[in-house]
Design an enzyme around this catalytic site. Sequence first.
Site, PDB file in Angstrom:
ATOM      1  N   LYS A   1     -47.645 -30.730 -35.299  1.00  0.00           N
ATOM      2  CA  LYS A   1     -47.501 -29.367 -34.784  1.00  0.00           C
ATOM      3  C   LYS A   1     -48.724 -29.023 -33.948  1.00  0.00           C
ATOM      4  CE  LYS A   1     -45.736 -25.210 -36.926  1.00  0.00           C
ATOM      5  NZ  LYS A   1     -45.812 -24.488 -38.176  1.00  0.00           N
TER       6      LYS A   1
HETATM    7  C1  E4P Z   1     -43.615 -22.089 -38.835  1.00  0.00           C
HETATM    8  O1  E4P Z   1     -43.554 -23.090 -38.190  1.00  0.00           O
HETATM    9  C2  E4P Z   1     -44.493 -20.946 -38.497  1.00  0.00           C
HETATM   10  O2  E4P Z   1     -45.829 -21.316 -38.594  1.00  0.00           O
HETATM   11  C3  E4P Z   1     -44.158 -19.793 -39.408  1.00  0.00           C
HETATM   12  O3  E4P Z   1     -42.744 -19.632 -39.408  1.00  0.00           O
HETATM   13  C4  E4P Z   1     -44.866 -18.515 -39.064  1.00  0.00           C
HETATM   14  O4  E4P Z   1     -44.350 -17.487 -39.876  1.00  0.00           O
HETATM   15  P1  E4P Z   1     -45.084 -16.069 -40.074  1.00  0.00           P
HETATM   16  O5  E4P Z   1     -45.028 -15.338 -38.784  1.00  0.00           O
HETATM   17  O6  E4P Z   1     -44.278 -15.386 -41.142  1.00  0.00           O
HETATM   18  O7  E4P Z   1     -46.494 -16.372 -40.501  1.00  0.00           O
END
Ligand code: E4P
Length: 218
Positions: free
Chosen positions: A83
Site C-alpha cells: 500500500k
Molecule cells: C483502508 O485501506 C483505509 O486505510 C481505511 O479504510 C481508512 O478508513 P478510515 O477513514 O475510517 O480511517
Amino acid sequence: MKFFLDTAEIKEIEAGLEWGMVDGVTTNPSLIAKAGKPYLPTVQAIAKLVPGPVSGEVLATEYEEILSQGRRLAGLAENVIVKVPLTPDGLRAVATLKKEGTRTNVTLCFSAMQALLAAKAGAAYISPFVGRLDDIAEDGMELIDQVVTIYRNYGFDTEVLVASVRHPIHMVQAAMLGADVATIPFKVLEQLYKHPLTDAGLDRFTSDWKKTGMQFDQ
Ligand code: E4P
C-alpha cells in the site's frame, strides 16, 4: 463485489473468515498502531491467515525508501499487496514495483484525477476514501461513480477498492456502482447481517414451535 476486512485485529479476521465473507484484508499504520503489535510481523501473521490479498502500507514518503519498504513488505508473503500513498514519489514507486512483479494498492485517494494517475502508474488497486470525504461535506460515493466510469472508459484493470467505509449504506451504494472491492471495519460486516424483521421472525418461529411441545425429529 469482494469484501475485505479493514483491520489489524486477528480475532476479527478469524471471525470474518469463519463466516466465509472475507476475501482479503487491508491494514494501515493507524490500524496496526491500534492493535498494539509490531508492524511487519503483524502483516505477515495476517497474510498467513487470509487466503486472499492483504494490504500492508509503507511508512515512508520518499521514492527510494518507499521502494525499500515495499520490497520488504512484498517479501513477507505472496499475497501481500504493497500500500503506497498517492504522491508523485508514491506513484513512481508503484510503477517500479509493478515492473518487479509486485502488486500495489494506492491509498489516500480523494479525487478522480488522482485515481486516473494511479491507474496510469499501474496500481493493482485504488483506494478512494469515501467516509473521510463525507466527513468534510463532500460526496464520497460520487467519487466512486466517477472512478468506476473513468476506468471502464479506458479499460484499466486497476480494481476500485472502496475504503473508509462507515456504514451499510456505503456498501449498498458501492455494490450498485459496480465497485470491485469494499474494505470494511468488522463492525460494519456485523451490521450487514442485521435486520429487525429477521430477529422478530426468528423469535416468532421459535416460540410458535416451542408451544407445540414437539421435537424436530418426531
Ligand atoms: C483502508 O485501506 C483505509 O486505510 C481505511 O479504510 C481508512 O478508513 P478510515 O477513514 O475510517 O480511517
